[in-house]
Design a protein around this motif. Structure first.
Motif, mmCIF file in Angstrom:
data_model
loop_
_atom_site.group_PDB
_atom_site.id
_atom_site.type_symbol
_atom_site.label_atom_id
_atom_site.label_comp_id
_atom_site.label_asym_id
_atom_site.label_seq_id
_atom_site.Cartn_x
_atom_site.Cartn_y
_atom_site.Cartn_z
ATOM 1 N N THR A 11 0.825 -1.197 0.000
ATOM 2 C CA THR A 11 0.000 0.000 0.000
ATOM 3 C C THR A 11 0.863 1.253 0.000
ATOM 4 O O THR A 11 0.523 2.253 0.622
ATOM 5 C CB THR A 11 -0.945 0.004 1.216
ATOM 6 O OG1 THR A 11 -0.155 -0.093 2.405
ATOM 7 C CG2 THR A 11 -1.939 -1.127 1.150
ATOM 8 N N ASP A 12 1.981 1.214 -0.695
ATOM 9 C CA ASP A 12 2.842 2.385 -0.777
ATOM 10 C C ASP A 12 2.108 3.507 -1.505
ATOM 11 O O ASP A 12 1.296 3.264 -2.392
ATOM 12 C CB ASP A 12 4.135 2.058 -1.528
ATOM 13 C CG ASP A 12 4.993 1.044 -0.786
ATOM 14 O OD1 ASP A 12 4.861 0.970 0.454
ATOM 15 O OD2 ASP A 12 5.768 0.337 -1.427
ATOM 16 N N ALA A 13 2.448 4.708 -1.137
ATOM 17 C CA ALA A 13 1.844 5.864 -1.797
ATOM 18 C C ALA A 13 2.331 5.922 -3.242
ATOM 19 O O ALA A 13 3.444 5.491 -3.555
ATOM 20 C CB ALA A 13 2.238 7.134 -1.054
ATOM 21 N N PRO A 14 1.516 6.444 -4.131
ATOM 22 C CA PRO A 14 1.957 6.564 -5.513
ATOM 23 C C PRO A 14 3.142 7.521 -5.623
ATOM 24 O O PRO A 14 3.353 8.378 -4.764
ATOM 25 C CB PRO A 14 0.737 7.120 -6.243
ATOM 26 C CG PRO A 14 -0.206 7.573 -5.204
ATOM 27 C CD PRO A 14 0.177 6.923 -3.915
ATOM 28 N N MET A 15 3.897 7.360 -6.674
ATOM 29 C CA MET A 15 5.069 8.185 -6.898
ATOM 30 C C MET A 15 4.643 9.636 -7.131
ATOM 31 O O MET A 15 3.683 9.906 -7.845
ATOM 32 C CB MET A 15 5.822 7.664 -8.135
ATOM 33 C CG MET A 15 7.125 8.368 -8.397
ATOM 34 S SD MET A 15 7.971 7.713 -9.853
ATOM 35 C CE MET A 15 8.240 6.029 -9.382
ATOM 36 N N ALA A 16 5.367 10.550 -6.523
ATOM 37 C CA ALA A 16 5.096 11.976 -6.711
ATOM 38 C C ALA A 16 5.588 12.419 -8.088
ATOM 39 O O ALA A 16 6.485 11.813 -8.676
ATOM 40 C CB ALA A 16 5.785 12.786 -5.617
ATOM 41 N N ARG A 17 4.977 13.494 -8.588
ATOM 42 C CA ARG A 17 5.336 14.004 -9.921
ATOM 43 C C ARG A 17 6.831 14.315 -10.026
ATOM 44 O O ARG A 17 7.465 14.008 -11.019
ATOM 45 C CB ARG A 17 4.508 15.239 -10.231
ATOM 46 C CG ARG A 17 4.661 15.750 -11.642
ATOM 47 C CD ARG A 17 3.749 16.934 -11.898
ATOM 48 N NE ARG A 17 2.353 16.608 -11.699
ATOM 49 C CZ ARG A 17 1.520 16.258 -12.671
ATOM 50 N NH1 ARG A 17 1.954 16.194 -13.905
ATOM 51 N NH2 ARG A 17 0.268 15.977 -12.410
ATOM 52 N N GLU B 141 9.303 12.945 -8.365
ATOM 53 C CA GLU B 141 10.073 11.698 -8.414
ATOM 54 C C GLU B 141 10.064 11.101 -9.814
ATOM 55 O O GLU B 141 11.085 10.629 -10.309
ATOM 56 C CB GLU B 141 9.505 10.686 -7.419
ATOM 57 C CG GLU B 141 9.667 11.086 -5.963
ATOM 58 C CD GLU B 141 8.925 10.134 -5.046
ATOM 59 O OE1 GLU B 141 9.593 9.509 -4.203
ATOM 60 O OE2 GLU B 141 7.683 10.024 -5.178
ATOM 61 N N LEU B 142 8.899 11.146 -10.463
ATOM 62 C CA LEU B 142 8.800 10.639 -11.825
ATOM 63 C C LEU B 142 9.658 11.464 -12.769
ATOM 64 O O LEU B 142 10.377 10.914 -13.602
ATOM 65 C CB LEU B 142 7.346 10.640 -12.292
ATOM 66 C CG LEU B 142 7.112 10.204 -13.734
ATOM 67 C CD1 LEU B 142 7.620 8.791 -13.967
ATOM 68 C CD2 LEU B 142 5.645 10.318 -14.096
#
Length: 71
Positions: free
Chosen positions: A45-51, A53-54
């Protein structure tokens, strides 16, 4: 008011069905061990990657290969 009943049917389905434990092994598990096994089957349940980081990954690993310098 009586305390809630332990969900033995669900626990047995998890241990005997999903984990494929032998009955004697299932009955020797502690409840914390069974709970840990249940958590291991759940998706992360990790948080989605931040913009940002992408963007950093896209800069570091571009889709196109770097242009070669020809002399």
């Amino acid at each position: 008011m009586s305390p809630p009943r332990f969900p033995w049917a669900e626990a047995m389905t998890l241990g005997l069905g999903r984990l494929r434990l032998a009955p004697d092994r299932f009955w020797r598990l502690t409840l914390p061990e069974l709970a840990a096994a249940a958590r291991a089957l759940q998706p992360a349940t990790d948080a989605p990657m931040a913009r940002g980081e992408l963007a950093a990954l896209m800069t570091r690993f571009p889709d196109a290969p770097p242009a070669s310098s020809a002399d």
